[in-house]
Enzyme design. Structure first.
Site, mmCIF file in Angstrom:
data_model
loop_
_atom_site.group_PDB
_atom_site.id
_atom_site.type_symbol
_atom_site.label_atom_id
_atom_site.label_comp_id
_atom_site.label_asym_id
_atom_site.label_seq_id
_atom_site.Cartn_x
_atom_site.Cartn_y
_atom_site.Cartn_z
ATOM 1 N N TRP A 48 10.555 37.544 85.059
ATOM 2 C CA TRP A 48 11.819 37.960 85.682
ATOM 3 C C TRP A 48 12.393 39.187 84.987
ATOM 4 O O TRP A 48 12.262 39.324 83.771
ATOM 5 C CB TRP A 48 12.792 36.792 85.547
ATOM 6 C CG TRP A 48 14.238 37.126 85.653
ATOM 7 C CD1 TRP A 48 15.056 37.593 84.653
ATOM 8 C CD2 TRP A 48 15.071 36.999 86.809
ATOM 9 N NE1 TRP A 48 16.336 37.755 85.135
ATOM 10 C CE2 TRP A 48 16.372 37.401 86.454
ATOM 11 C CE3 TRP A 48 14.834 36.571 88.120
ATOM 12 C CZ2 TRP A 48 17.438 37.392 87.338
ATOM 13 C CZ3 TRP A 48 15.894 36.564 89.009
ATOM 14 C CH2 TRP A 48 17.180 36.972 88.621
ATOM 15 N N ASN A 103 16.255 41.451 84.853
ATOM 16 C CA ASN A 103 17.531 41.868 85.426
ATOM 17 C C ASN A 103 17.931 43.206 84.825
ATOM 18 O O ASN A 103 17.145 44.166 84.965
ATOM 19 C CB ASN A 103 18.614 40.780 85.422
ATOM 20 C CG ASN A 103 18.916 40.093 84.120
ATOM 21 O OD1 ASN A 103 18.102 39.354 83.597
ATOM 22 N ND2 ASN A 103 20.109 40.286 83.593
ATOM 23 N N ASP A 104 19.096 43.323 84.223
ATOM 24 C CA ASP A 104 19.646 44.629 83.857
ATOM 25 C C ASP A 104 18.668 45.599 83.180
ATOM 26 O O ASP A 104 17.874 45.188 82.341
ATOM 27 C CB ASP A 104 20.783 44.446 82.848
ATOM 28 C CG ASP A 104 21.721 43.318 83.205
ATOM 29 O OD1 ASP A 104 21.580 42.718 84.267
ATOM 30 O OD2 ASP A 104 22.604 43.035 82.370
ATOM 31 N N GLN A 131 16.299 43.374 80.687
ATOM 32 C CA GLN A 131 16.470 41.937 80.527
ATOM 33 C C GLN A 131 15.259 41.242 81.144
ATOM 34 O O GLN A 131 14.940 41.467 82.310
ATOM 35 C CB GLN A 131 17.757 41.479 81.230
ATOM 36 C CG GLN A 131 19.011 41.895 80.517
ATOM 37 C CD GLN A 131 19.201 41.108 79.236
ATOM 38 O OE1 GLN A 131 19.614 39.963 79.249
ATOM 39 N NE2 GLN A 131 18.876 41.724 78.108
ATOM 40 N N TRP A 152 15.876 33.641 85.956
ATOM 41 C CA TRP A 152 16.609 34.107 84.778
ATOM 42 C C TRP A 152 16.475 33.076 83.656
ATOM 43 O O TRP A 152 16.529 31.880 83.898
ATOM 44 C CB TRP A 152 18.076 34.307 85.171
ATOM 45 C CG TRP A 152 18.913 34.895 84.092
ATOM 46 C CD1 TRP A 152 19.161 36.208 83.903
ATOM 47 C CD2 TRP A 152 19.607 34.194 83.055
ATOM 48 N NE1 TRP A 152 19.966 36.376 82.796
ATOM 49 C CE2 TRP A 152 20.255 35.156 82.259
ATOM 50 C CE3 TRP A 152 19.736 32.855 82.711
ATOM 51 C CZ2 TRP A 152 21.028 34.832 81.157
ATOM 52 C CZ3 TRP A 152 20.500 32.514 81.608
ATOM 53 C CH2 TRP A 152 21.145 33.499 80.846
ATOM 54 N N PHE A 177 20.675 39.655 74.970
ATOM 55 C CA PHE A 177 21.322 40.096 76.200
ATOM 56 C C PHE A 177 21.391 41.629 76.221
ATOM 57 O O PHE A 177 20.897 42.309 75.338
ATOM 58 C CB PHE A 177 22.712 39.472 76.311
ATOM 59 C CG PHE A 177 22.729 38.136 77.020
ATOM 60 C CD1 PHE A 177 21.582 37.361 77.122
ATOM 61 C CD2 PHE A 177 23.903 37.652 77.590
ATOM 62 C CE1 PHE A 177 21.600 36.132 77.782
ATOM 63 C CE2 PHE A 177 23.941 36.427 78.256
ATOM 64 C CZ PHE A 177 22.795 35.666 78.348
ATOM 65 N N SER A 178 22.088 42.137 77.231
ATOM 66 C CA SER A 178 22.026 43.569 77.512
ATOM 67 C C SER A 178 22.607 44.449 76.410
ATOM 68 O O SER A 178 23.448 44.022 75.626
ATOM 69 C CB SER A 178 22.753 43.861 78.818
ATOM 70 O OG SER A 178 21.938 43.435 79.872
ATOM 71 N N ARG A 205 30.243 41.113 75.593
ATOM 72 C CA ARG A 205 28.821 41.470 75.510
ATOM 73 C C ARG A 205 28.570 42.881 76.040
ATOM 74 O O ARG A 205 29.482 43.569 76.458
ATOM 75 C CB ARG A 205 27.982 40.463 76.303
ATOM 76 C CG ARG A 205 28.407 40.292 77.753
ATOM 77 C CD ARG A 205 27.555 39.216 78.424
ATOM 78 N NE ARG A 205 27.951 39.023 79.805
ATOM 79 C CZ ARG A 205 28.897 38.181 80.205
ATOM 80 N NH1 ARG A 205 29.539 37.447 79.324
ATOM 81 N NH2 ARG A 205 29.199 38.085 81.486
ATOM 82 N N GLU A 263 31.398 43.230 82.833
ATOM 83 C CA GLU A 263 29.996 43.320 82.375
ATOM 84 C C GLU A 263 29.421 44.747 82.410
ATOM 85 O O GLU A 263 29.691 45.523 83.311
ATOM 86 C CB GLU A 263 29.044 42.447 83.222
ATOM 87 C CG GLU A 263 29.324 40.987 83.190
ATOM 88 C CD GLU A 263 28.241 40.165 83.897
ATOM 89 O OE1 GLU A 263 28.024 39.037 83.443
ATOM 90 O OE2 GLU A 263 27.628 40.613 84.880
HETATM 91 C C1 FRU Z 1 24.580 41.254 83.731
HETATM 92 C C2 FRU Z 1 24.431 40.269 82.596
HETATM 93 C C3 FRU Z 1 24.966 40.837 81.319
HETATM 94 C C4 FRU Z 1 24.208 40.069 80.292
HETATM 95 C C5 FRU Z 1 22.860 39.943 80.930
HETATM 96 C C6 FRU Z 1 22.131 38.678 80.610
HETATM 97 O O1 FRU Z 1 23.673 41.039 84.746
HETATM 98 O O2 FRU Z 1 25.081 39.068 82.916
HETATM 99 O O3 FRU Z 1 26.355 40.745 81.187
HETATM 100 O O4 FRU Z 1 24.126 40.731 79.077
HETATM 101 O O5 FRU Z 1 23.075 40.011 82.325
HETATM 102 O O6 FRU Z 1 20.863 38.675 81.132
#
Ligand code: FRU
Length: 705
Positions: A287, A289-290, A306, A314, A347-348, A406, A455
Site C-alpha cells: 500500500w 499513501n502520502d 507512506q 493502510w 508517518f509523513s 504530525r 494534516e
Molecule cells: C495523511 C496522513 C498523515 C499521516 C499519514 C499516515 O494521509 O494521515 O497525517 O502522517 O497519513 O500514513
C-alpha cells in the site's frame, strides 16, 4: 542391512503409536462435495459444503482449503441444522474456525455430550475489512475425554447475520501450538511472504542475534495466497534469523511457505498487471499513501512515501523510496525508513539537502539529506543520510519536537538563513499549522500558529505571472485548499481567503520538491492518488507530477497546476489538428485508440452546448451554458478565455487527470474505464463544434525503457 531395516520398522511403529496418542484427529474439513455422514435439516446448509461465499454474500475469508460449512444458502432467512456422526473425545482440545452471526443458541456450533450442550461458540457478527472472516477457536474438552459426543451446527436466526460459517474441526492435544517460528540463514535477497486479503492479521517478527529487527502485522495466507510480498534481507546477509508468527492456526501452512529467493516471488508480470498505472508511480507491492520527503539531489528526484510493505491496506507505516531522473521513469529502491519498533510507525514528513552542513551530519563527499518525520511513538524525528538518500541514521536527541500533531514539512528560509518546520498541530481540539524554526535542524523553537488546516502542511513561494520580482507565499494542507500571503520566516500572514485547489475525486496529501536547482526553477508537486486497485498486489498510486504557478485571473491570483513537461518523454505517436469543424454528436478521433494518452485541445465557444472528450467511455465535458467542467460526479467552474476553453487530459489505466484552461482547474480523477473500451471521441452536443487546436499523443509505458 537387516539391522537397519528392523530399526526402520521399529521407528515406524513407534511413530505410529505416538501419532495415535498425540496426533490430531480431523473431525471434518469439509473439502468434499457432500457432507458425508453429517445430517442436515432445513435449507440453510444446502446439500454440501460451500466453496467460499454464496450468492449475495460478502466475501468470506479465513477458512482453510476450498470448502467450508456456510448456512447462507438462500440468504439469512433460511434456517437448519447440521449434525455430525458420533465420535469419541480422545484429545484435550477441539479446535475449529468459526464466523457469521453472534446469536448464542441461534447461530452457533454446539458440542453435544449425552444430548446436552457441553460447549458452544458463535461467530463475531463482524466484517473486518469488508469481509466475513472465520476465526480460530478452541474448546478445552480435557474433562470430557473418553465420552461420546457429536457436533451440531445451528442456524435458527432469520434476520441480519442469520447465518453461521464453520471449517476444519480438529481434535488435538496442543492448545496453542500457534506461536510458530523457524530459523533461516540469510543467503538470498528477499524473504517471500504469502498474503491472503481479509485473512486474520498475524503479528510477525524477525530476530537477528536475539534482537527484533522487523515486526509487523500481516494477513498471512494459511493456504493459497492472493499474492506474495517480501521483506528485504540484504541488511542481514549470512546471518541467522528467527522468523516468528503469533497465534497461527495449527493447520496453517503460512510459515512453511515463507522462504528466501533472489527474485520477489510472483513478480513475473511486474508492472504489466491489469490495473498497474503505466506512467504513475505505484509500489511494486503493498500500500502507499502520502508522498514524503520529496527532494532533488545530484540528478535524482527522490520520492519517499507512506508505505505498508506487507499488505494492500493502510498499516505498518514505513517510508518507501523511489528515484527518478526525469519525473516519469521511477525505480523503486529499498525501504528508507523502518519503524524502530512495532507500534512506533514512520508517518509523513519531508526532506531537505543540508547544503551548508548546518547540522554537521556530513561525513563524506555527499551533502547530507535530512528527513523530518513523525514517529508515532516518539514525536517529530530527524534522520539523516550520507549515501544520497538510500539509508538514514537517527538524530541522537530524537524526538526533535514534541507536540500534539504530525507531518513536519521542512524548508530553508533564505532571507533569515534558518530552517522552518511547518507542522500539523492540534491545540485545544483545534486543527492548526504551527511553525517552528531552527538554525541547525536539531534544535527547534516554536514560532507561530495559524488555524484551519488539517494534516500534511505545505508552504512555498511562487512567482506571480512568472515575474520573479513579484512573489507570494502559498500555504495549504492535505486537501490542497490554499491561502496566498506573505511569510517572514516565522509567521504566515494571509492575503486571501481559502481557495479550492483540487476539483477531482482522489487528490490528497501532496508535497512539493525541496532543493530543485535554480536552473530548473520549477515548483513540482506530487500528491497521493486515492485510488483502489481491485485485486492487485499493490494499492493506491501517486498522481502525475505537476508544475505549480500563481497567475492573475479575473477573480484574483490563483494557483495553477500543469503536468510536468517530462510527460513528452513517453510520446509514442500522436497527431495534431488545426481548425477542425465537427458535426454534432460523438466524433471518433480518427485512427486513435488506446489506454494511455496526453491530450490537449482548444474548443471555441459556438453552437455546441456540451463539448469535451469521451475517453474509453468516460466523459470529460464542458457545459457551455453553465460554464462548468465535469467528470463523473465532480464539477468545477471554468470561464472561457477570449471565447476559448482549453482542456488537457492525462489518461492512464486507473486515472484521468483533467486540466482546464492551462491548469486553472485541476481535476485529478481516479477511474477505471472498462477493459474492452479503448476508444477516444470528441463530444459536441446540441450543435456543431469548432476546435482551434487538438493534439493527441499516445503514450508508452514508463515501465519499459
Ligand atoms: C495523511 C496522513 C498523515 C499521516 C499519514 C499516515 O494521509 O494521515 O497525517 O502522517 O497519513 O500514513
Amino acid at each position: 542391512m537387516r539391522i537397519y531395516a528392523s530399526i526402520c520398522v521399529l521407528m515406524f511403529a513407534l511413530s505410529a503409536l505416538a501419532n495415535a496418542e498425540e496426533g490430531e484427529i480431523v473431525i471434518a474439513d469439509f473439502e468434499e462435495s457432500t457432507y458425508g455422514q453429517w445430517a442436515a435439516t432445513g435449507q440453510a446448509f444446502g446439500t454440501g459444503p460451500a466453496q467460499g461465499r454464496l450468492r449475495e454474500q460478502m466475501e468470506v475469508t479465513g477458512y482453510l482449503g476450498r470448502g467450508l460449512v456456510n448456512s447462507f444458502f438462500d440468504g439469512d432467512r433460511s434456517t437448519g441444522t447440521l449434525t455430525s456422526p458420533e465420535f469419541k473425545i480422545e484429545r484435550k482440545y477441539i479446535s475449529f474456525f468459526i464466523g457469521g452471526g453472534r446469536y448464542p443458541g441461534q447461530t452457533c456450533m454446539n458440542l453435544l455430550v449425552g444430548r446436552k450442550i457441553a460447549r458452544t461458540a458463535t461467530g463475531p457478527n463482524d466484517r473486518p475489512g469488508g469481509t466475513e472472516r472465520l476465526d480460530w477457536h478452541v474448546w478445552d474438552v480435557s474433562a470430557l475425554v473418553g465420552q461420546m459426543a457429536s457436533i451440531e451446527i445451528v442456524d435458527r436466526h432469520t434476520g441480519g447475520w442469520g447465518h453461521i460459517t464453520v471449517d476444519h474441526i480438529v481434535q488435538t492435544n496442543e492448545r496453542n501450538a500457534t506461536d510458530k517460528s523457524k530459523e533461516i540463514v540469510v543467503s538470498e535477497k528477499y524473504l517471500n511472504l504469502p498474503v491472503k486479503n481479509g485473512a486474520a492479521k498475524r503479528r510477525m517478527r524477525m530476530l537477528v542475534e536475539g534482537k527484533v529487527v522487523r515486526e509487523f502485522e500481516i494477513e498471512l495466507a494459511d493456504a493459497e495466497p492472493d499474492f506474495w510480498t517480501f521483506l528485504d534481507l540484504t541488511a542481514f546477509a549470512d546471518k541467522k534469523a528467527m522468523i516468528e508468527v503469533d497465534n497461527l492456526p495449527r493447520l496453517s501452512h503460512g510459515l512453511d511457505r515463507v522462504g528466501q529467493s533472489d527474485e520477489i516471488r510472483g513478480t513475473e508480470n511486474l508492472y504489466k498487471e491489469k490495473y498497474r498505472p503505466q506512467f504513475h508511480f505505484t509500489s511494486r507491492r503493498g500500500w502507499n499513501n502520502d508522498s514524503n520527503g520529496l527532494v532533488f539531489y545530484e540528478g535524482e528526484w527522490h520520492l519517499y512515501y507512506q508505505h505498508n510493505p506487507y499488505g494492500v491496506q493502510w498499516g505498518n507505516m514505513h517510508w518507501g523510496h523511489a528515484i527518478s531522473e526525469d519525473l516519469v521513469h521511477w525505480r523503486e529502491l529499498p525501504i528508507a525508513l523502518y519503524p524502530q519498533r512495532f507500534g512506533d510507525w514512520c508517518f509523513s514528513g519531508s526532506a531537505v539537502v543540508d547544503v551548508n552542513n548546518t547540522a554537521g551530519f556530513k561525513t563524506g563527499g555527499e551533502d547530507a539529506i535530512v528527513a523530518a518525520y513523525t514517529s508515532t511513538g516518539r514525536g517529530e524525528c530527524i534522520a539523516y543520510s550520507n549515501d544520497r538518500g538510500r539509508t538514514f541514521a537517527e538524530l541522537e536527541g530524537n524526538p526533535a519536537v514534541r507536540h500534539e500533531g504530525r507531518d513536519p514539512k521542512v524548508i530553508w528560509y533564505g532571507p533569515g538563513r534558518h530552517w522552518v518546520m511547518a507542522l500539523y498541530h492540534e491545540i485545544e481540539g483545534k486543527r492548526t499549522v504551527a511553525f517552528y524554526t531552527s538554525p541547525d535542524l536539531k534544535k527547534w523553537e516554536y514560532a507561530s500558529l495559524i488555524d484551519g488546516f488539517y494534516e500534511c502542511p505545505e508552504i512555498f513561494e511562487l512567482a506571480v505571472d512568472g515575474d520573479v520580482a513579484k512573489r507570494k507565499w502559498v500555504l495549504h494542507a492535505a486537501d490542497g485548499d490554499y491561502m496566498i500571503g506573505t511569510f517572514d520566516g516565522k509567521t504566515f500572514t494571509p492575503e486571501s481567503g481559502k481557495h479550492k485547489y483540487s476539483h477531482g475525486n482522489c487528490f490528497y496529501a501532496s508535497q512539493t520538491f525541496n532543493n530543485v536547482p535554480a536552473s530548473d526553477g520549477r515548483r513540482i508537486q506530487i500528491a497521493w492518488g486515492r485510488v483502489e486497485m481491485p485485486g492487485m498486489p499493490f494499492n493506491q498510486m501517486m498522481l502525475f507530477p505537476v508544475e505549480l504557478g500563481l497567475r492573475t485571473t479575473d477573480e484574483g491570483v490563483r494557483m495553477f497546476a500543469r503536468p510536468a513537461r517530462e510527460i513528452e518523454r513517453l510520446y509514442e505517436g500522436g497527431r495534431q489538428w488545426k481548425d477542425l469543424s465537427l458535426p454534432m454528436g460523438r466524433n471518433p478521433v480518427p485512427g486513435i485508440e488506446g489506454e494511455l494518452f496526453h491530450i490537449r485541445a482548444a474548443f471555441r465557444s459556438g453552437e455546441a452546448k456540451r463539448v469535451g472528450f469521451v475517453v474509453r467511455g468516460v466523459e470529460v465535458a464542458y457545459d457551455v451554458n453553465e460554464r462548468r467542467l465535469r467528470c463523473l460526479d465532480k464539477a468545477a467552474s471554468l470561464s472561457p478565455v477570449e471565447g476559448v476553453v482549453r482542456l488537457e487530459l492525462l489518461v492512464d489505466r486507473t486515472s484521468i487527470e483533467v486540466f482546464g484552461n492551462d491548469g486553472r482547474v485541476y481535476m485529478p480523477m481516479g477511474v477505471i474505464p472498462p477493459d474492452d473500451d479503448k476508444s477516444l471521441q470528441i463530444l459536441a452536443e446540441a450543435g456543431p463544434l469548432h476546435v482551434d487546436t487538438l493534439e493527441v499523443h499516445v503514450l508508452r509505458s514508463a515501465w519499459q525503457r
